[in-house]
Structures are given as C-alpha cells and as structure tokens.
Design an enzyme around this catalytic site. Structure first.
Site, PDB file in Angstrom:
ATOM      1  N   ASP A   1       0.868  -1.176   0.000  1.00 46.18           N
ATOM      2  CA  ASP A   1       0.000   0.000   0.000  1.00 46.18           C
ATOM      3  C   ASP A   1       0.908   1.229   0.000  1.00 46.18           C
ATOM      4  OD1 ASP A   1      -3.052   0.931   1.021  1.00 46.18           O
ATOM      5  OD2 ASP A   1      -1.434   2.284   1.550  1.00 46.18           O
TER       6      ASP A   1
ATOM      7  N   ASP B   1      -3.676   2.404  -5.269  1.00 46.53           N
ATOM      8  CA  ASP B   1      -2.360   2.363  -4.612  1.00 46.53           C
ATOM      9  C   ASP B   1      -2.094   1.067  -3.849  1.00 46.53           C
ATOM     10  OD1 ASP B   1      -3.938   2.715  -2.308  1.00 46.53           O
ATOM     11  OD2 ASP B   1      -2.412   3.952  -1.349  1.00 46.53           O
ATOM     12  N   GLU B   2      -2.802  -0.004  -4.229  1.00 47.63           N
ATOM     13  CA  GLU B   2      -2.674  -1.252  -3.480  1.00 47.63           C
ATOM     14  C   GLU B   2      -2.637  -2.476  -4.384  1.00 47.63           C
ATOM     15  OE1 GLU B   2      -5.497  -2.213  -0.177  1.00 47.63           O
ATOM     16  OE2 GLU B   2      -5.469  -0.025  -0.008  1.00 47.63           O
TER      17      GLU B   2
HETATM   18  N1  DCP Z   1      -8.693   8.418  -1.387  1.00 43.75           N
HETATM   19  C1  DCP Z   1      -9.770   9.285  -1.629  1.00 43.75           C
HETATM   20  N2  DCP Z   1     -10.791   9.387  -0.727  1.00 43.75           N
HETATM   21  C2  DCP Z   1     -10.798   8.656   0.414  1.00 43.75           C
HETATM   22  C3  DCP Z   1      -9.732   7.763   0.683  1.00 43.75           C
HETATM   23  C4  DCP Z   1      -8.683   7.678  -0.247  1.00 43.75           C
HETATM   24  O1  DCP Z   1      -9.775   9.948  -2.672  1.00 43.75           O
HETATM   25  N3  DCP Z   1     -11.800   8.795   1.310  1.00 43.75           N
HETATM   26  C5  DCP Z   1      -7.571   8.357  -2.352  1.00 43.75           C
HETATM   27  C6  DCP Z   1      -6.451   9.289  -1.909  1.00 43.75           C
HETATM   28  C7  DCP Z   1      -5.394   8.377  -1.340  1.00 43.75           C
HETATM   29  C8  DCP Z   1      -5.608   7.108  -2.130  1.00 43.75           C
HETATM   30  O2  DCP Z   1      -7.000   7.056  -2.431  1.00 43.75           O
HETATM   31  O3  DCP Z   1      -4.081   8.898  -1.499  1.00 43.75           O
HETATM   32  C9  DCP Z   1      -5.197   5.875  -1.352  1.00 43.75           C
HETATM   33  O4  DCP Z   1      -5.967   5.753  -0.185  1.00 43.75           O
HETATM   34  P1  DCP Z   1      -5.404   5.186   1.162  1.00 43.75           P
HETATM   35  O5  DCP Z   1      -6.556   4.839   2.029  1.00 43.75           O
HETATM   36  O6  DCP Z   1      -4.412   4.111   0.887  1.00 43.75           O
HETATM   37  O7  DCP Z   1      -4.675   6.442   1.885  1.00 43.75           O
HETATM   38  P2  DCP Z   1      -3.297   7.123   1.592  1.00 43.75           P
HETATM   39  O8  DCP Z   1      -2.456   6.360   0.633  1.00 43.75           O
HETATM   40  O9  DCP Z   1      -3.537   8.537   1.214  1.00 43.75           O
HETATM   41  O10 DCP Z   1      -2.606   7.147   3.031  1.00 43.75           O
HETATM   42  P3  DCP Z   1      -1.935   5.927   3.849  1.00 43.75           P
HETATM   43  O11 DCP Z   1      -0.492   6.320   3.978  1.00 43.75           O
HETATM   44  O12 DCP Z   1      -2.622   5.923   5.164  1.00 43.75           O
HETATM   45  O13 DCP Z   1      -2.149   4.677   3.073  1.00 43.75           O
HETATM   46 CA    CA Z   2      -2.153   4.141   0.849  1.00 44.51          CA
HETATM   47 CA    CA Z   3      -4.815   2.083  -0.103  1.00 42.30          CA
END
Ligand code: DCP
Ligand code: CA
Ligand code: CA
Length: 365
Positions: free
Chosen positions: A9, A113-114
């Site tokens: 992730d 991203d996963e």
């Molecule tokens: N995303 C979004 N709205 C949300 C959750 C996520 O648009 N409610 C998008 C933005 C994030 C991406 O999806 O960058 C990936 O989500 P993640 O839940 O993996 O969160 P992040 O990668 O941003 O942070 P982390 O470091 O906690 O994984």
């Molecule tokens: Ca993420």
């Molecule tokens: Ca994710």
C-alpha cells in the site's frame, strides 16, 4: 510449500505525489481535496500527508473543517489522471516481482495504490527471502518513482493486508504462521479486514472486543447471530485462516513458469534447456485456452537472491513455441552479456494475451 503473499500500500499516495512534484511543499501540511466546485473548499479531503494528520485532518472530512484544523496547510485539487499514470507504472514494477502465474493468478491490483502479489514460488515459501524481496521492491519504487510504500507479508491475503498497515509510513511487517496469533489476537475486532462498523458493534454487544475473544467464541453462536457463511468466516478470520485466491484484473493476465537450475551458473548452454522446457509448458497452457501473446518476459534470481526481469514486446501477436524460444534466447543472451553473478532460478512468462484468431480461409489472401 507454505504460501507467501505480499500486500503493498503506497504511503499517503495522492499527497506524496504532489510533494514529489513540488519540492517547495516539503515540511508543510499538504491536503489534497476533491472540490465540488460550488465554492472554495466546498469538497471533501481525498488524503493528506502525515504532517497534516498530526492536526487531526483525515480522508473524507470536509475541506472547510481541515482548513479550520490547520489554516496554514496547503490545499491542492485532486489530479486523478496524473495519479493513475503513476499508479500504472508502479503496478508494472510490482508485477515483475509476482510469481509467473503457474498455478493461476499471482497479481491482483485492488485499488489505485494497493496490490497483492503471490510470491510463494519466487521465495520457495521462505519468509526471510520474502523480506529481502519486499526490501527490493521498496528500493525500486523509491529509486524510480521517489515514493515510499508499506508492505505486509503473510501466509494469505487477510494477514498480508493487515500486516501492511501495521507499520506506516515506509514500513515492512512479516507475519508467518509462527507469529500469527501474537500479531492478530491482541487487535480490536474492528481491525480485522472485512469487519465493518455494523459487525464490530454487534460483536461488541456480545462481549467480543479483541480478535482473540472472537477466535475463542462459540462458532454455533456466531452462526446463529450472523448466519452460516458470515459466522464461519468470522471464526476462521479470527484464527488467521483465509484461502481466497488472487484475482487478476481482466485483460492483464500473464502466464509463466519458473524453476531452479541444477546448479548456479552463467552458462547459456545450461540455462537455455531449462527455459526451453518451461516455454514448452507455457505454450501448452496457451494452446489449451487458445491464446496468443505479444509480450515475453524473462526472469532470473541470482545466487544472492536478487531478482531481475527483462521484457520484450513483439511486433505482432504470436502463438508458436519457436517465436517464444527465439525471443527468450535473445533476452537471455543480452542479459548474460551484462550480468556477472551466477543464476539460481530462471523463468519465462508471456503477456498481452489474446484469443487466437480463427484460421484464415484461402479466399482471405
Ligand atoms: N482516497 C480518496 N478518498 C478517500 C480515501 C482515499 O480519494 N476517502 C484516495 C487518496 C489516497 C488514495 O486514495 O491517497 C489511497 O488511499 P489510502 O486509504 O491508501 O490512503 P493514503 O495512501 O492517502 O494514506 P496511507 O499512507 O494511510 O495509506
Ligand atoms: Ca495508501
Ligand atoms: Ca490504499
């Protein structure tokens, strides 16, 4: 062989890409917003970097609220297409680390991203090797995309997924069958992947707080509350049991084989016969499903367990063993001319798969 699954992730993905693109953002709270366009800051937070999180800013909250939590934060609009192009390149890197897919699907992208990677074959079931592979993946993504990620490695998807969120950002967590209970049981049931708010609340009402509580709970009672399928699943998940396979996205499937050489070597005359045999197996599988291919990939693991892949895209879609062997031999000699460490395992796989076209009739010429 012990199954080994890797889950990756990316860290604060959208915000991390923005930071990379604009070095002046370093050290500042960065919030990426899905703006509704009605008025300034009328949308919700897509994500934010870890500095912004220290102020309590979270995905999903109104941007106006984020602004109140930290007026100094930099607010940027979502650039989804751009993030998708970065994601595509990362997924290509990752796919190269997954098994060639001999026993079915070995790569599954689950969001922008996963992804899950089956690495059982690659690592021969060895979790130490899996750790090395995980570190190599981190290195390559950092080098090529200037981004960090968090990785979890476990005996199945459930554990790998939960392990990847155990240490963030830039973490790597290994959970083998031996330390599975130590990892899983102290966690709150709401942390178990697949348990949502509703289930968590019901479980809490039943006095089940930790995963251990759930693992020790009477399965019959679980079934009477949640139904047969869900009740059984809860009991199994709490024990860290999960047999679910990886599922390739439609159209991106690859078929391949990997095997260990009789001895570590750099001798093409020893390596090629093994590749020839593996290519034969690959062609057999393609024929069975009436598929042709366009991309050939050679993979090698050297005696230091470092992994390499080299791909070639052909001018046309083909399906013959000769075409596969020719491409494989070319890639192999090129690779051997630049590589000095003896090889331990080699593999070949094909992608760009298409249904074979029907035989042309005489009149088509
Ligand atoms: N995303 C979004 N709205 C949300 C959750 C996520 O648009 N409610 C998008 C933005 C994030 C991406 O999806 O960058 C990936 O989500 P993640 O839940 O993996 O969160 P992040 O990668 O941003 O942070 P982390 O470091 O906690 O994984
Ligand atoms: Ca993420
Ligand atoms: Ca994710």
């Amino acid at each position: 062989m012990q199954r080994v699954i890797l889950h990756i992730d990316m860290d604060y993905f959208y915000a991390a890409i923005e930071e990379r693109e604009k070095p002046e953002l370093r050290g500042k709270a960065v919030v990426v917003c899905m703006l509704s366009g009605r008025s300034e800051l009328s949308g919700s937070v897509s994500t934010c970097n870890y500095i912004a999180r220290e102020f309590g800013i979270r995905s999903g909250m109104p941007c106006s609220r984020a602004k109140k939590l930290n007026p100094e934060a930099i607010f940027l609009p979502v650039r989804k297409e751009f993030y998708t192009s970065v994601s595509d390149r990362i997924m290509e890197i990752l796919r190269n680390y997954a098994d060639p897919g001999e026993n079915g699907d070995s790569f599954e992208q689950t969001s922008i991203d996963e992804a899950f990677l089956e690495i059982t074959d690659r690592t021969e079931g060895d979790f130490n090797l899996a750790f090395e592979l995980g570190m190599q993946i981190k290195e390559e993504i950092k080098e090529k995309e200037k981004l960090t990620c968090s990785i979890g490695i476990g005996p199945n998807k459930l554990i790998a997924k939960m392990a990847s969120s155990a240490k963030k950002p830039d973490g790597i967590t290994i959970v083998s069958s031996q330390n599975l209970e130590g990892f899983l049981w102290p966690l709150k049931v709401s942390k178990l992947w697949g348990i949502g708010d509703v289930t968590a609340k019901k479980l809490q009402e039943m006095g089940i707080v930790t995963v251990k509580d759930l693992a020790e709970y009477d399965v019959i009672k679980l079934i009477s509350t949640f139904g047969k399928a869900r009740g059984t699943w809860l009991k199994q998940a709490a024990a860290g049991i999960d047999d679910s396979p990886l599922k390739e996205r439609e159209g991106s499937e690859q078929i391949g084989r990997i095997a260990t050489l009789p001895e570590d070597t750099l001798d093409q005359e020893l390596i090629f016969p093994l590749l020839e045999m593996l290519a034969g197996d690959v062609i057999e599988k393609l024929n069975l499903r009436e598929l042709s291919f366009r991309v050939v990939t050679f993979t090698a693991i050297n005696s230091n367990f470092r992994m390499y892949t080299r791909s070639r895209t052909l001018n046309h879609t083909v399906s013959s063993k000769e075409a596969l062997l020719e491409a494989t031999r070319e890639i192999l000699s090129e690779f051997l001319s630049e590589n000095r460490t003896e090889l331990r395992r080699v593999g070949v796989r094909v992608g760009g798969l298409q249904k074979k076209k029907g035989q042309k009739s005489l009149f088509d010429y």
